[in-house]
Design a protein around this motif. Structure first.
Motif, PDB file in Angstrom:
ATOM      1  N   PRO A  60       0.576  -1.218   0.044  1.00  0.00           N
ATOM      2  CA  PRO A  60      -0.034   0.060  -0.035  1.00  0.00           C
ATOM      3  C   PRO A  60       0.826   1.257  -0.156  1.00  0.00           C
ATOM      4  CG  PRO A  60      -0.072  -0.882   2.052  1.00  0.00           C
ATOM      5  CD  PRO A  60       0.853  -1.862   1.365  1.00  0.00           C
ATOM      6  N   PRO A  61       0.337   2.274  -0.593  1.00  0.00           N
ATOM      7  CA  PRO A  61       1.181   3.653  -0.536  1.00  0.00           C
ATOM      8  C   PRO A  61       1.378   3.976   0.605  1.00  0.00           C
ATOM      9  CG  PRO A  61      -0.938   4.001  -1.632  1.00  0.00           C
ATOM     10  CD  PRO A  61      -0.871   2.316  -0.996  1.00  0.00           C
ATOM     11  N   ILE A  62       2.618   4.699   0.760  1.00  0.00           N
ATOM     12  CA  ILE A  62       2.880   5.435   2.169  1.00  0.00           C
ATOM     13  C   ILE A  62       2.219   6.650   2.165  1.00  0.00           C
ATOM     14  CG2 ILE A  62       5.044   6.679   3.182  1.00  0.00           C
ATOM     15  CD1 ILE A  62       6.730   4.938   1.558  1.00  0.00           C
ATOM     16  N   GLY A  63       1.842   7.207   0.993  1.00  0.00           N
ATOM     17  CA  GLY A  63       1.133   8.558   1.018  1.00  0.00           C
ATOM     18  C   GLY A  63       0.523   8.964  -0.282  1.00  0.00           C
ATOM     19  N   VAL A  64      -0.746   9.739  -0.441  1.00  0.00           N
ATOM     20  CA  VAL A  64      -1.239  10.044  -1.885  1.00  0.00           C
ATOM     21  C   VAL A  64      -1.539  11.472  -1.354  1.00  0.00           C
ATOM     22  CG1 VAL A  64      -3.010   9.596  -3.560  1.00  0.00           C
ATOM     23  CG2 VAL A  64      -1.962   7.854  -2.019  1.00  0.00           C
ATOM     24  N   GLU A  65      -1.105  12.367  -2.336  1.00  0.00           N
ATOM     25  CA  GLU A  65      -1.275  13.798  -2.220  1.00  0.00           C
ATOM     26  C   GLU A  65      -1.875  14.310  -3.515  1.00  0.00           C
ATOM     27  OE1 GLU A  65      -0.733  15.638   0.612  1.00  0.00           O
ATOM     28  OE2 GLU A  65       0.078  14.095   1.565  1.00  0.00           O
ATOM     29  N   GLY A  66      -2.883  15.366  -3.280  1.00  0.00           N
ATOM     30  CA  GLY A  66      -3.371  16.077  -4.608  1.00  0.00           C
ATOM     31  C   GLY A  66      -4.751  15.400  -5.192  1.00  0.00           C
ATOM     32  N   GLN A  67      -5.185  14.522  -4.316  1.00  0.00           N
ATOM     33  CA  GLN A  67      -6.497  13.748  -5.037  1.00  0.00           C
ATOM     34  C   GLN A  67      -7.740  14.669  -5.200  1.00  0.00           C
ATOM     35  OE1 GLN A  67      -6.452  10.549  -2.448  1.00  0.00           O
ATOM     36  NE2 GLN A  67      -6.552   9.179  -4.185  1.00  0.00           N
ATOM     37  N   ARG A  68      -7.656  15.869  -4.134  1.00  0.00           N
ATOM     38  CA  ARG A  68      -8.911  16.685  -4.136  1.00  0.00           C
ATOM     39  C   ARG A  68      -8.930  17.585  -5.378  1.00  0.00           C
ATOM     40  NH1 ARG A  68      -9.306  19.371   0.939  1.00  0.00           N
ATOM     41  NH2 ARG A  68     -10.278  17.564   1.677  1.00  0.00           N
ATOM     42  N   GLU A  69      -7.919  17.903  -5.756  1.00  0.00           N
ATOM     43  CA  GLU A  69      -7.774  18.948  -7.154  1.00  0.00           C
ATOM     44  C   GLU A  69      -7.562  17.945  -8.348  1.00  0.00           C
ATOM     45  OE1 GLU A  69      -5.670  19.457  -4.459  1.00  0.00           O
ATOM     46  OE2 GLU A  69      -6.669  20.827  -3.340  1.00  0.00           O
ATOM     47  N   VAL A  73      -1.460  14.568  -8.850  1.00  0.00           N
ATOM     48  CA  VAL A  73      -1.602  13.510  -7.824  1.00  0.00           C
ATOM     49  C   VAL A  73      -0.343  12.783  -7.657  1.00  0.00           C
ATOM     50  CG1 VAL A  73      -3.038  11.575  -6.834  1.00  0.00           C
ATOM     51  CG2 VAL A  73      -4.139  13.247  -8.011  1.00  0.00           C
ATOM     52  N   LEU A  74       0.264  12.585  -6.378  1.00  0.00           N
ATOM     53  CA  LEU A  74       1.271  11.934  -6.243  1.00  0.00           C
ATOM     54  C   LEU A  74       1.158  10.748  -5.185  1.00  0.00           C
ATOM     55  CD1 LEU A  74       5.025  13.489  -5.309  1.00  0.00           C
ATOM     56  CD2 LEU A  74       3.897  11.660  -3.614  1.00  0.00           C
ATOM     57  N   VAL A  75       1.605   9.704  -5.828  1.00  0.00           N
ATOM     58  CA  VAL A  75       1.572   8.457  -4.900  1.00  0.00           C
ATOM     59  C   VAL A  75       2.873   7.855  -4.741  1.00  0.00           C
ATOM     60  CG1 VAL A  75       0.600   5.987  -5.234  1.00  0.00           C
ATOM     61  CG2 VAL A  75      -0.594   7.831  -6.526  1.00  0.00           C
ATOM     62  N   ASP A  76       3.063   7.929  -3.203  1.00  0.00           N
ATOM     63  CA  ASP A  76       4.446   7.526  -2.908  1.00  0.00           C
ATOM     64  C   ASP A  76       4.540   6.299  -2.440  1.00  0.00           C
ATOM     65  OD1 ASP A  76       6.681   6.847  -1.523  1.00  0.00           O
ATOM     66  OD2 ASP A  76       6.637   8.886  -0.203  1.00  0.00           O
ATOM     67  N   LEU A  77       4.926   5.326  -3.256  1.00  0.00           N
ATOM     68  CA  LEU A  77       5.179   3.714  -2.865  1.00  0.00           C
ATOM     69  C   LEU A  77       6.463   3.240  -2.546  1.00  0.00           C
ATOM     70  CD1 LEU A  77       3.451   2.714  -6.243  1.00  0.00           C
ATOM     71  CD2 LEU A  77       2.257   2.565  -4.068  1.00  0.00           C
ATOM     72  N   GLY A  78       7.252   4.449  -1.834  1.00  0.00           N
ATOM     73  CA  GLY A  78       8.599   3.920  -1.394  1.00  0.00           C
ATOM     74  C   GLY A  78       9.702   4.204  -2.402  1.00  0.00           C
ATOM     75  N   ASP A  79      10.084   3.006  -2.948  1.00  0.00           N
ATOM     76  CA  ASP A  79      11.057   3.130  -4.058  1.00  0.00           C
ATOM     77  C   ASP A  79      10.593   3.747  -5.340  1.00  0.00           C
ATOM     78  OD1 ASP A  79      12.968   1.931  -2.241  1.00  0.00           O
ATOM     79  OD2 ASP A  79      12.784   0.187  -2.923  1.00  0.00           O
ATOM     80  N   VAL A  80       9.235   3.760  -5.651  1.00  0.00           N
ATOM     81  CA  VAL A  80       8.694   4.250  -6.852  1.00  0.00           C
ATOM     82  C   VAL A  80       7.886   5.386  -6.229  1.00  0.00           C
ATOM     83  CG1 VAL A  80       7.353   3.451  -8.850  1.00  0.00           C
ATOM     84  CG2 VAL A  80       8.864   1.986  -7.907  1.00  0.00           C
TER      85      VAL A  80
END
Length: 110
Positions: A60-69, A73-80
């Motif tokens: 699962p992603p470490i974090g997801v940013e920007g989904q509202r706008e 959208v950034l999806v942080d999967l660690g090494d990717v």
């Protein structure tokens, strides 16, 4: 994780998918994947698909940013780290140029 991300983006027809190897340039990740969506709704759907496929793969992603706008959208999967953007946002920020400064192999490919 790379193949999971690329499959997810391909499933929903992401545009202009680019991979940038950032090993040696960043300690945060090994690979950036940058893709465009055709609308805010498409950008959000692409990011949601990446998250869904990553969870199915047990990462699962470490974090997801920007989904509202949903312009970027950034999806942080660690090494990717996956960036899904509207074309105008992608052009404005120029992540490809930023992360490939001095990379002869990338410059030749573009």
């Amino acid at each position: 994780m790379r193949s999971v991300v690329l499959d997810a983006l391909d499933n929903l027809k992401a545009k202009d998918v680019q991979e940038i190897d950032v090993r040696g340039k960043s300690s945060v990740a090994d690979l950036l994947v940058i893709a465009s969506g055709t609308s805010s709704r498409h950008v959000k759907s692409l990011a949601d698909e990446v998250v869904r496929k990553a969870k199915q793969a047990g990462q699962p992603p470490i974090g997801v940013e920007g989904q509202r706008e949903a312009e970027w959208v950034l999806v942080d999967l660690g090494d990717v780290i996956v960036h899904v953007m509207l074309p105008r946002t992608r052009e404005f920020y120029g992540l490809e140029r930023l992360w490939t400064v001095g990379d002869a192999e990338y410059a030749a490919a573009v």
